[in-house]
Enzyme design. Structure first.
Site, PDB file in Angstrom:
ATOM      1  N   ASP A  54      -3.742   5.577  12.956  1.00  0.00           N
ATOM      2  CA  ASP A  54      -2.582   6.328  13.434  1.00  0.00           C
ATOM      3  C   ASP A  54      -3.040   7.309  14.510  1.00  0.00           C
ATOM      4  O   ASP A  54      -4.234   7.615  14.639  1.00  0.00           O
ATOM      5  CB  ASP A  54      -1.955   7.142  12.301  1.00  0.00           C
ATOM      6  CG  ASP A  54      -1.432   6.275  11.170  1.00  0.00           C
ATOM      7  OD1 ASP A  54      -1.205   5.070  11.398  1.00  0.00           O
ATOM      8  OD2 ASP A  54      -1.271   6.812  10.058  1.00  0.00           O
ATOM      9  N   ASP A  64      -2.774  11.157  15.193  1.00  0.00           N
ATOM     10  CA  ASP A  64      -2.438  12.454  14.608  1.00  0.00           C
ATOM     11  C   ASP A  64      -2.366  13.485  15.725  1.00  0.00           C
ATOM     12  O   ASP A  64      -3.279  13.562  16.561  1.00  0.00           O
ATOM     13  CB  ASP A  64      -3.491  12.880  13.584  1.00  0.00           C
ATOM     14  CG  ASP A  64      -3.587  11.926  12.414  1.00  0.00           C
ATOM     15  OD1 ASP A  64      -2.541  11.608  11.830  1.00  0.00           O
ATOM     16  OD2 ASP A  64      -4.704  11.480  12.099  1.00  0.00           O
TER      17      ASP A  64
END
Length: 225
Positions: free
Chosen positions: A150, A152
């Site tokens: 992901d 962040d």
């Protein structure tokens, strides 16, 4: 942190909140004193990338709470760094415009980051930058992201913004994530601590705020404790 070293200072020593370093800042270290319960992987990780991340925990004067990253997600170790051993620091906003290596730009998280920088989005009104694996790789130059990582990010919101602005931020990030084929996890830095954008955008009556004093559910992140 999954494991944490015992503090190298007395348990009753006064704790201070050193404003020079904030949660998610990355610190390049000259050395890090070993601790008794240190996992075997820690020294190898520091040899590969002598950087640690500031934890959201107060320490005694002369120390800062930090975390060491290993090669896999399960390898995280919380410890304490003597401030005299800090060589340099990078905040998330320092890393926002740092370009990854050309051979790494096609990773979905870096595509998402490039999209957020290039798009005329509501983020332009705020101080923000990457954290997590993306931030670590940009600061250290050591390959850390994977194709499934992901993105962040941290968004600093010292002042209250409207519910509509929260919704617009969440929609903007969701669209950028969808185009890049990844997920964007945004944490808002508020007077009460770190709050997940997803929780605020869900309009929950109380959200989890993570502060140096601990985590608690609160109704208003802009009401400092």
């Amino acid at each position: 942190m999954r494991a944490c070293a015992a503090p190298p200072f007395a348990a009753d020593a006064p704790r201070v909140d050193d404003a020079r370093w904030r949660a998610h800042d990355l610190l390049r270290v000259a050395r890090l004193a070993p601790s008794d319960n240190e996992p075997d992987w820690v020294r190898g990780a520091l040899a590969r990338a002598p950087w640690v991340v500031v934890r959201r925990t107060c320490a005694a004067a002369g120390f800062v709470a930090v975390g060491v990253r290993g090669c896999v997600r399960s390898e995280r170790f919380g410890t304490w760094l003597n401030t005299e051993d800090i060589e340099s620091s990078s905040s998330p906003e320092d890393l926002r415009d740092v370009e990854p290596l050309s051979t790494r730009r096609a990773l979905p998280a870096f595509i998402a980051l490039a999209t957020l920088r290039a798009t005329a989005s509501p983020l332009r009104n705020h101080v923000w930058g990457p954290t997590g694996s993306a931030g670590f790789e940009l600061a250290t130059g050591v390959p850390t992201l994977t194709a499934s990582s992901d993105l962040d990010i941290l968004i600093r919101l010292p002042q209250r913004i409207s519910r509509a602005a929260i919704d617009t931020l969440a929609q903007t990030l969701a669209q950028a994530a969808s185009r890049a084929g990844t997920r964007i996890d945004a944490q808002l830095e508020t007077p009460a601590g770190g709050v997940a954008l997803a929780e605020l955008a869900a309009h929950k009556p109380r959200v989890l705020a993570r502060a140096s004093s601990g985590a608690q559910r609160i109704a208003d992140p802009w009401q400092a404790p």
